[in-house]
Scaffold this motif. Structure first.
Motif, short mmCIF file in Angstrom:
data_model
loop_
_atom_site.label_atom_id
_atom_site.label_comp_id
_atom_site.label_asym_id
_atom_site.label_seq_id
_atom_site.Cartn_x
_atom_site.Cartn_y
_atom_site.Cartn_z
N GLU A 36 0.81 -1.22 0.00
CA GLU A 36 0.00 0.00 0.00
C GLU A 36 0.85 1.27 0.00
OE1 GLU A 36 -2.04 -2.88 2.95
OE2 GLU A 36 -0.06 -2.50 2.16
N LEU A 37 2.10 1.16 0.44
CA LEU A 37 2.97 2.33 0.56
C LEU A 37 4.06 2.38 -0.51
CD1 LEU A 37 3.46 2.15 4.43
CD2 LEU A 37 1.77 3.49 3.18
N GLN A 38 4.19 1.31 -1.31
CA GLN A 38 5.26 1.21 -2.30
C GLN A 38 5.31 2.40 -3.26
OE1 GLN A 38 7.69 -1.11 -3.14
NE2 GLN A 38 7.33 -2.46 -1.43
N LEU A 53 3.65 9.92 14.66
CA LEU A 53 2.18 9.84 14.67
C LEU A 53 1.70 8.46 15.10
CD1 LEU A 53 1.35 11.87 11.45
CD2 LEU A 53 0.99 12.58 13.83
N LEU A 54 2.41 7.42 14.71
CA LEU A 54 2.02 6.07 15.07
C LEU A 54 2.20 5.83 16.57
CD1 LEU A 54 1.12 3.23 14.15
CD2 LEU A 54 3.53 2.70 13.81
N GLU A 107 -7.33 3.94 6.89
CA GLU A 107 -7.02 3.00 5.81
C GLU A 107 -5.54 2.62 5.80
OE1 GLU A 107 -10.56 5.20 5.32
OE2 GLU A 107 -8.56 6.06 5.17
N MET A 108 -4.68 3.55 6.14
CA MET A 108 -3.24 3.30 6.07
C MET A 108 -2.64 2.83 7.40
SD MET A 108 -2.04 3.60 3.15
CE MET A 108 -2.00 4.40 1.58
N LEU A 109 -3.37 2.98 8.48
CA LEU A 109 -2.84 2.65 9.80
C LEU A 109 -2.33 1.21 9.91
CD1 LEU A 109 -2.19 3.77 12.56
CD2 LEU A 109 -4.51 3.19 13.27
N PRO A 110 -3.08 0.20 9.46
CA PRO A 110 -2.56 -1.18 9.59
C PRO A 110 -1.25 -1.41 8.84
CG PRO A 110 -4.92 -1.20 9.11
CD PRO A 110 -4.45 0.22 8.93
N ALA A 111 -1.12 -0.86 7.64
CA ALA A 111 0.10 -1.05 6.86
C ALA A 111 1.28 -0.36 7.52
CB ALA A 111 -0.09 -0.52 5.44
N LEU A 116 6.34 -0.49 10.79
CA LEU A 116 7.21 0.15 11.78
C LEU A 116 7.26 -0.58 13.13
CD1 LEU A 116 6.27 3.87 11.10
CD2 LEU A 116 8.20 2.57 10.20
N ALA A 117 6.29 -1.42 13.40
CA ALA A 117 6.21 -2.05 14.72
C ALA A 117 7.40 -2.95 15.04
CB ALA A 117 4.91 -2.84 14.84
#
Length: 153
Positions: A36-38, A53-54, A107-111, A116-117
């Motif tokens: 999703e971020l590529q 932010l995360l 929408e982008m939070l899970p990716a 980063l986790a």
């Protein structure tokens, strides 16, 4: 530096770091960016902004600028860019309607979290056994190294 001025303990630490640092950088570069971020062409500055932010939650542009140690206009440009790409959203602050709160979109939070986790967990495992003073020394040492390398360029 003459041989007599050298500290063998420091030299051993330098040798260890000369082996370790390229591996750390290599592993960081191999972290797979989620599909999703590529296409977003994220730069290291985006990674830092998204990390704050995360891990710390929504905040204002000025708060982000302070943490990132850059001008608010720089953060505002990054937020605008990532907002247009659907990564971030700005909403009105209920407590002060003149302020805008920036957050990662649902929408982008899970990716982003999945991306980063792992790094955050690795840092937590490495830093948790240290005392607050040791953690501060570690961070200060990395900053000193960064400044030393920057001075050479």
């Amino acid at each position: 530096m003459s041989t007599k001025d050298r500290d063998p303990g420091v030299d051993d630490a330098i040798r260890a770091l000369l082996l370790l640092m390229p591996r750390l950088v290599g592993r960081a570069k191999r972290l797979r960016i989620p599909d999703e971020l590529q296409s977003l062409a994220l730069a290291p500055r985006h990674l830092s902004l998204l990390s704050y932010l995360l891990f710390d939650g929504p905040m204002t542009v000025n708060e982000l600028a302070t943490r990132l140690e850059v001008a608010p206009t720089t953060v505002s440009l990054m937020v605008g860019e990532l907002s247009r790409k659907g990564v971030l959203e700005r909403r009105e602050d209920e407590a002060d309607r003149r302020r805008r709160i920036v957050s990662i979109t649902d929408e982008m939070l899970p990716a982003i979290d999945g991306w980063l986790a792992r790094g955050a967990a690795a840092w937590r495992n490495a830093l948790a056994p240290l005392t607050p003073e040791q953690r501060r020394m570690f961070i200060d040492t990395l900053h000193a190294y960064e400044l030393g390398v920057a001075d050479e360029s």
